[in-house]
Enzyme design. Structure first.
Site, short mmCIF file in Angstrom:
data_model
loop_
_atom_site.label_atom_id
_atom_site.label_comp_id
_atom_site.label_asym_id
_atom_site.label_seq_id
_atom_site.Cartn_x
_atom_site.Cartn_y
_atom_site.Cartn_z
N ASP A 44 2.19 1.88 -14.50
CA ASP A 44 2.79 2.61 -13.39
C ASP A 44 3.97 1.82 -12.89
O ASP A 44 3.96 0.59 -12.85
CB ASP A 44 1.77 2.92 -12.29
CG ASP A 44 1.17 1.70 -11.64
OD1 ASP A 44 1.66 1.29 -10.57
OD2 ASP A 44 0.19 1.16 -12.19
N ASP A 133 -1.20 7.63 -3.65
CA ASP A 133 -1.38 6.18 -3.53
C ASP A 133 -1.64 5.89 -2.06
O ASP A 133 -0.73 5.96 -1.22
CB ASP A 133 -0.12 5.48 -4.02
CG ASP A 133 -0.19 3.95 -3.92
OD1 ASP A 133 -1.04 3.44 -3.18
OD2 ASP A 133 0.62 3.29 -4.59
N GLU A 135 -3.42 3.01 0.37
CA GLU A 135 -3.89 1.63 0.30
C GLU A 135 -3.49 0.87 1.55
O GLU A 135 -3.03 1.46 2.54
CB GLU A 135 -3.30 0.96 -0.94
CG GLU A 135 -1.78 1.01 -0.99
CD GLU A 135 -1.20 0.28 -2.19
OE1 GLU A 135 -1.14 -0.95 -2.13
OE2 GLU A 135 -0.80 0.95 -3.17
#
Length: 246
Positions: A44, A133, A135
């Site tokens: 990624d 994503d 986090e």
């Protein structure tokens, strides 16, 4: 990205990787862990990697890639087209991901921005589901972005619902076990419909976030033979293509 002090999320992951390396006695985990040695590998990337020679990536065994498209509602990866289309032209499966900042705007708003700027999906057999994503907060506002567990679950659901409405796919969720369990209160609300993209640098995936019984993608290091972060798919190439087809 609009935030001058951190041009992309990559430096944050470097810090995380360094912490893990220290915890493991300084072991540099650049090789594919034995726990995933026979599975398709991928990577990624974000603007940190710039233009990429995807033919070389494919030649080194890369079979899929996730490319950062957007962050919040004010950042678009300037290399997205080269990275996303380049992986496709090299014969790799590719997908786009959005870096969430839940303290900036609603999940629905960020999902709409993501889909408009690269986060779509098509049933061409080469496009992986969009990915969220979510986090540790790399900026100010606390690790959980100032949200309660219930508030975070609601934000993620709003993002997922809007992506699904616009693309017909539920997003994969990139997260770490510690962050997820802390900031969603061990929520099990997403495991049934959302592939887990697990972030854990080490020799094994370790404990999974609440609800999930297996990982679909595993980011096991921030460096290796492919540009960017190193990932594994938990299955065969046939299964990976099936995931892409939906």
């Amino acid at each position: 990205m609009a935030f001058a002090r951190l041009p992309d999320r990559r430096p944050v992951r470097r810090i995380a990787a360094s912490a893990v390396a220290l915890a493991l006695g300084g072991l540099a985990l650049a090789e594919v862990p034995a726990a995933a040695a026979s599975k398709p590998i991928g990577n990624d990337v974000s603007s940190y990697q710039g233009n990429i020679n995807w033919g070389s990536v494919h030649g080194k065994g890369g079979r899929f890639a996730y490319v950062k498209a957007t962050e919040s509602t004010n950042y678009r990866n300037p290399y997205f087209a080269q990275q996303y289309n380049g992986a496709y032209k090299a014969g790799m499966l590719r997908g786009a991901y959005h870096f969430a900042l839940p303290n900036k705007s609603s999940g629905k708003t960020q999902a709409a921005y993501f889909v408009r700027h690269g986060g779509g999906w098509s049933a061409d057999g080469k496009t992986l589901p969009p990915a969220l994503d979510i986090e540790h907060n790399p900026y100010s506002g606390g690790s959980c972005y100032g949200k309660s567990a219930a508030g975070m679950v609601s934000w993620i659901k709003s993002f997922s619902d809007e992506v699904n409405r616009r693309t017909g796919r539920r997003p994969a969720i990139y997260t770490s076990t510690q962050w997820w369990n802390t900031c969603t209160g061990h929520s099990r609300a997403f495991a049934a419909q959302h592939p887990l993209w697990l972030a854990r640098y080490g020799s094994s995936p370790g404990p999974l976030p609440a609800g999930w019984t297996f990982w679909t993608f595993w980011q096991y290091n921030d460096h290796g033979k492919l540009p960017g972060d190193q990932d594994k798919f938990n299955g065969s190439m046939t299964q990976l293509r099936r995931l892409a087809k939906g």
